[in-house]
Every structure is written in structure tokens, then in C-alpha cells.
Scaffold this active site. Structure first.
Site, PDB file in Angstrom:
ATOM      1  N   HIS A  90      45.974  63.361  85.650  1.00  0.00           N
ATOM      2  CA  HIS A  90      44.328  63.168  86.044  1.00  0.00           C
ATOM      3  C   HIS A  90      44.038  64.257  85.595  1.00  0.00           C
ATOM      4  CE1 HIS A  90      45.296  63.568  90.411  1.00  0.00           C
ATOM      5  NE2 HIS A  90      45.885  62.544  90.260  1.00  0.00           N
ATOM      6  N   GLU A 119      52.464  60.615  88.126  1.00  0.00           N
ATOM      7  CA  GLU A 119      50.898  60.780  87.307  1.00  0.00           C
ATOM      8  C   GLU A 119      50.481  61.767  87.165  1.00  0.00           C
ATOM      9  OE1 GLU A 119      49.316  58.553  90.389  1.00  0.00           O
ATOM     10  OE2 GLU A 119      48.133  60.702  91.086  1.00  0.00           O
ATOM     11  N   HIS A 130      43.890  67.806  93.814  1.00  0.00           N
ATOM     12  CA  HIS A 130      44.986  67.469  94.775  1.00  0.00           C
ATOM     13  C   HIS A 130      44.468  68.789  95.659  1.00  0.00           C
ATOM     14  CE1 HIS A 130      45.501  63.808  94.128  1.00  0.00           C
ATOM     15  NE2 HIS A 130      46.221  63.373  92.963  1.00  0.00           N
ATOM     16  N   CYS A 143      45.264  64.578 101.701  1.00  0.00           N
ATOM     17  CA  CYS A 143      45.280  64.576 100.040  1.00  0.00           C
ATOM     18  C   CYS A 143      43.896  64.516  99.614  1.00  0.00           C
ATOM     19  CB  CYS A 143      45.466  64.076  99.354  1.00  0.00           C
ATOM     20  SG  CYS A 143      45.834  64.346  97.200  1.00  0.00           S
ATOM     21  N   HIS A 165      53.020  65.093  88.899  1.00  0.00           N
ATOM     22  CA  HIS A 165      53.360  65.517  89.133  1.00  0.00           C
ATOM     23  C   HIS A 165      53.809  64.559  91.138  1.00  0.00           C
ATOM     24  CE1 HIS A 165      48.758  64.315  89.657  1.00  0.00           C
ATOM     25  NE2 HIS A 165      48.404  63.340  90.957  1.00  0.00           N
TER      26      HIS A 165
HETATM   27 MN    MN Z   1      47.505  62.132  92.261  1.00  0.00          MN
END
Ligand code: MN
Length: 155
Positions: free
Chosen positions: A71, A69, A75, A123, A109
Site C-alpha cells: 500500500h 500486501e 509502517h 505497528c 510485506h
Molecule cells: Mn500493511
């Protein structure tokens, strides 16, 4: 966990099934529209008005993986147990306990546990964040044009 409450400390324990903390729920993790495999999620610290971040612990069983994914939100990851590999952008890197991984905005990632060992990682994310997107057919073939990426990605 709230200030003034009576649960300011949540004791850690290693269980057969994975790392656990008192009073922290364990969830099978499959975000809507994502495909992951043998991974659980525990929210260690929820965001609220005084803390705008959330700290989660993900644990992937041997041979499992997180969703592929990307975004807008970033992170900040600290590997807490085990070993595996991570795809960040166009790089695939071996990771192990105590390594740090930064995932920049809009960067593909995916985390992979080694075949013989679980991979657990903390995370850190913004409390308010956008939803992950998964690669469409075109993006997948772009990713797969790199042989290093083609060898690792799961979806
Ligand atoms: Mn992610």
C-alpha cells in the site's frame, strides 16, 4: 483515550491468550480481501484531530502469519514479543523482540511467527491511509520467481 478522561493509563497484562491492555478490544484480524492466519489486532491509540497516527498491536500465534500486501502508507514496526520472520520487498529477515522494521510505500510485506512462538509487534501508521492491495496472479508469479520469497509467502 481522550485528554481529561479518567482512563489515561491502561494497565498492561500478560494473559494466556496474549498481551492485553485494560479497555482495549481484541479483534480477529482479516482486512477485507486479505488472508491472514491466527492473528489479532488491538488499537492502542486511535488517531484524532490532535494525533494523526494510530498505534496498533498485532499478535500472531505460533505458526501464524499476517496478510501479504502492499500500500502507499508506511509502517513503523517494533517487535514486542517472540520471534519470527518478515518479508519486506525482496528480503526475508529473522526478527525478534525489540527489533525495528520499516515498511516503505508500495512494498510487499508479510510477518510470520516462528512455529513454536507467538510474534507480537507494535505497528505505527497514519490515521488516514489507503487500503492494502494483495498480489494478483501476475504479481504472485513475479514474487514466486524468487526462491527465498516462494519459500515463505502465504496467501
Ligand atoms: Mn500493511
Amino acid at each position: 483515550m481522550s485528554a481529561g478522561g479518567d482512563h489515561l493509563v491502561r494497565t498492561f497484562r500478560r494473559e494466556e491468550t496474549g498481551y492485553r491492555w485494560d479497555q482495549v478490544g481484541v479483534h480477529a484480524y482479516n482486512a477485507p480481501g486479505t488472508v491472514s492466519n491466527r492473528i489479532t489486532k488491538q488499537i492502542l491509540f486511535h488517531h484524532d484531530d490532535t494525533l494523526c497516527s494510530e498505534l496498533r498491536y498485532f499478535e500472531t500465534q505460533p505458526g501464524g502469519w499476517s496478510a501479504l500486501e502492499r500500500h502507499d502508507h508506511v509502517h513503523a514496526v517494533l517487535v514486542l514479543r517472540g520471534s519470527g520472520r518478515v518479508l519486506v520487498g525482496s528480503e526475508v529477515t529473522a526478527i525478534r523482540e525489540h527489533d525495528l522494521v520499516y515498511i516503505p510505500p508500495q512494498t510487499w510485506h508479510q510477518f510470520y511467527a516462528d512455529p513454536e512462538e507467538a510474534l507480537g509487534f507494535l505497528c505505527l501508521v497514519n490515521g488516514e491511509r489507503d487500503r492494502p492491495s494483495r498480489p494478483d496472479a501476475e504479481e504472485l508469479s513475479a514474487l514466486e520467481s524468487d526462491p527465498v520469497i516462494r519459500e515463505v509467502i502465504r496467501y
